[in-house]
Design an enzyme around this catalytic site. Structure first.
Site, PDB file in Angstrom:
ATOM      1  N   ASP A  10       0.781  -1.268   0.068  1.00  0.00           N
ATOM      2  CA  ASP A  10      -0.256  -0.068  -0.059  1.00  0.00           C
ATOM      3  C   ASP A  10       0.847   1.275  -0.108  1.00  0.00           C
ATOM      4  O   ASP A  10       2.226   1.135   0.487  1.00  0.00           O
ATOM      5  CB  ASP A  10      -0.872  -0.133   1.347  1.00  0.00           C
ATOM      6  CG  ASP A  10      -1.872   1.169   1.478  1.00  0.00           C
ATOM      7  OD1 ASP A  10      -2.498   1.390   0.211  1.00  0.00           O
ATOM      8  OD2 ASP A  10      -2.005   1.987   2.519  1.00  0.00           O
ATOM      9  N   SER A  11       0.314   2.329  -0.227  1.00  0.00           N
ATOM     10  CA  SER A  11       1.131   3.530  -0.260  1.00  0.00           C
ATOM     11  C   SER A  11       1.544   3.816   1.116  1.00  0.00           C
ATOM     12  O   SER A  11       2.425   4.769   1.290  1.00  0.00           O
ATOM     13  CB  SER A  11       0.250   4.830  -0.778  1.00  0.00           C
ATOM     14  OG  SER A  11      -0.927   4.707   0.048  1.00  0.00           O
ATOM     15  N   GLU A 152      -3.259   9.092   8.528  1.00  0.00           N
ATOM     16  CA  GLU A 152      -1.787   8.678   8.599  1.00  0.00           C
ATOM     17  C   GLU A 152      -1.360   9.565   9.705  1.00  0.00           C
ATOM     18  O   GLU A 152      -0.304   9.124  10.191  1.00  0.00           O
ATOM     19  CB  GLU A 152      -0.962   9.347   7.229  1.00  0.00           C
ATOM     20  CG  GLU A 152      -1.162   8.275   6.086  1.00  0.00           C
ATOM     21  CD  GLU A 152      -0.285   7.061   6.028  1.00  0.00           C
ATOM     22  OE1 GLU A 152       0.893   7.257   6.516  1.00  0.00           O
ATOM     23  OE2 GLU A 152      -0.719   6.047   5.505  1.00  0.00           O
ATOM     24  N   CYS A 186     -10.883   2.890  -0.110  1.00  0.00           N
ATOM     25  CA  CYS A 186      -9.401   3.266   0.250  1.00  0.00           C
ATOM     26  C   CYS A 186      -9.192   2.420   1.269  1.00  0.00           C
ATOM     27  O   CYS A 186      -9.869   2.569   2.370  1.00  0.00           O
ATOM     28  CB  CYS A 186      -9.486   4.529   0.004  1.00  0.00           C
ATOM     29  SG  CYS A 186      -7.715   5.126   1.104  1.00  0.00           S
ATOM     30  N   HIS A 188      -7.404   2.894   3.673  1.00  0.00           N
ATOM     31  CA  HIS A 188      -7.096   3.920   4.955  1.00  0.00           C
ATOM     32  C   HIS A 188      -8.479   3.949   5.579  1.00  0.00           C
ATOM     33  O   HIS A 188      -8.404   4.291   6.990  1.00  0.00           O
ATOM     34  CB  HIS A 188      -6.535   5.116   4.580  1.00  0.00           C
ATOM     35  CG  HIS A 188      -5.099   4.951   4.277  1.00  0.00           C
ATOM     36  ND1 HIS A 188      -4.501   4.501   3.416  1.00  0.00           N
ATOM     37  CD2 HIS A 188      -4.272   5.531   5.124  1.00  0.00           C
ATOM     38  CE1 HIS A 188      -3.291   4.804   3.244  1.00  0.00           C
ATOM     39  NE2 HIS A 188      -2.986   5.271   4.434  1.00  0.00           N
TER      40      HIS A 188
HETATM   41  N1  DGL Z   1      -4.963   3.067   1.008  1.00  0.00           N
HETATM   42  C1  DGL Z   1      -4.592   3.646  -0.185  1.00  0.00           C
HETATM   43  C2  DGL Z   1      -5.996   3.560  -1.195  1.00  0.00           C
HETATM   44  O1  DGL Z   1      -6.629   2.674  -0.892  1.00  0.00           O
HETATM   45  C3  DGL Z   1      -3.948   5.059   0.021  1.00  0.00           C
HETATM   46  C4  DGL Z   1      -4.425   6.139  -0.799  1.00  0.00           C
HETATM   47  C5  DGL Z   1      -3.374   7.295  -1.090  1.00  0.00           C
HETATM   48  O2  DGL Z   1      -2.037   6.834  -1.004  1.00  0.00           O
HETATM   49  O3  DGL Z   1      -3.521   8.148  -1.588  1.00  0.00           O
HETATM   50  O4  DGL Z   1      -6.185   4.143  -1.935  1.00  0.00           O
END
Ligand code: DGL
Length: 269
Positions: A10-11, A152, A186, A188
């Site tokens: 993930d990011s 975050e 998402c 998050h």
């Molecule tokens: N968890 C990512 C998603 O599902 C994070 C989004 C992001 O990095 O902007 O989209």
């Protein structure tokens, strides 16, 4: 049996919602997680940048000899082309399809909402996946770009006034559209599940993408006969500070992070 690890990325921290579900459903598996905390968020970036980052993240996981790759990121999952998926050479899943299937099964009215990053909502990927299953469904999308930085940075308590205010603003169109099911598009967002549920007055079925992809992985590994035997464990890789990652990760995982967190140079992949 296959004792190789499951690779997840993930990011940043959002994919930990998937790790938590996988640990619950598949306690014997070894999990290798990459969180690109040096480049988060992905969701405000252009399509080609997101695709480039995704392929680097996948190459890092492949260097660890995994048996399955999961994009625990709605943004990446929305941007992955069939060519990119085929190039992996291993079983792969993002979160879009498992979440769309769950939403279609859960909705009685066919009025389905999708919230996600700007890139995810613009891509229309969830809507396409939903309509492929339920052509009569009406899909309402809304981008919620402030949710990722709020999560975050740990603004996640159910009574957090700032996050509640932002959630009311973002979820108003969903209330007006009368959706009976909402995909938290998402990974998050499940971290602020209680806030979202509260703002929607507990009247909407929420679909957690991490939970859905974890269920998919459980079915896939079981039906393919490639479950792991022995005690499960986790290894974490990040592209920026392991300390910052570990501190917030503990909140998401509901306890201290179990396993090593190592910083790597993602640009070398
Ligand atoms: N968890 C990512 C998603 O599902 C994070 C989004 C992001 O990095 O902007 O989209």
């Amino acid at each position: 049996m296959d004792n190789r690890a499951i690779g997840i990325f993930d990011s940043g921290l959002g994919g930990l919602t998937t790790v938590k579900e996988l640990r619950r459903l598949l306690p014997n598996e070894h999990i290798i997680y990459f969180g690109d905390n040096g480049r988060v968020p992905y969701g405000n970036r252009g399509r080609e940048t997101i695709r480039k980052y995704a392929m680097q993240d996948i190459r890092l996981l492949l260097s660890h000899d995994v048996k399955l790759v999961i994009a625990a990121c709605g943004t990446v999952s929305s941007m992955m082309t069939p060519e990119m998926q085929n190039s992996i050479g291993l079983p792969f899943s993002g979160v879009v399809l498992p979440s769309a299937q769950a939403a279609c099964a859960a909705s009685s009215t066919g009025q389905i909402g999708v919230i996600g990053t700007t890139a995810t909502v613009r891509s229309g990927a969830y809507g396409r996946a939903i309509r492929a299953i339920r052509p009569e469904a009406r899909v309402f999308g809304n981008a919620c770009p402030l949710f990722v930085p709020l999560v975050e940075n740990g603004f996640i308590q159910p009574d957090n006034e700032i996050t509640l205010k932002v959630a009311k603003l973002y979820l108003e169109p969903m209330i007006e559209s009368n959706v009976d099911t909402l995909i938290l598009g998402c990974t998050h967002y499940p971290i602020i599940y209680d806030i979202i549920n509260q703002v929607l007055d507990y009247k909407v079925t929420l679909i957690d993408p991490g939970r859905e992809v974890a269920k998919w992985a459980q079915n896939f590994l079981t039906s393919s006969g490639i479950l792991r035997e022995g005690e499960g464990s986790c290894e974490y890789y990040v592209s920026d500070s392991p300390e910052l990652f570990s501190d917030t990760a503990a909140i998401f995982l509901g306890g201290d992070i179990q396993g090593e967190v190592e910083q790597i140079d993602i640009d070398s992949f």
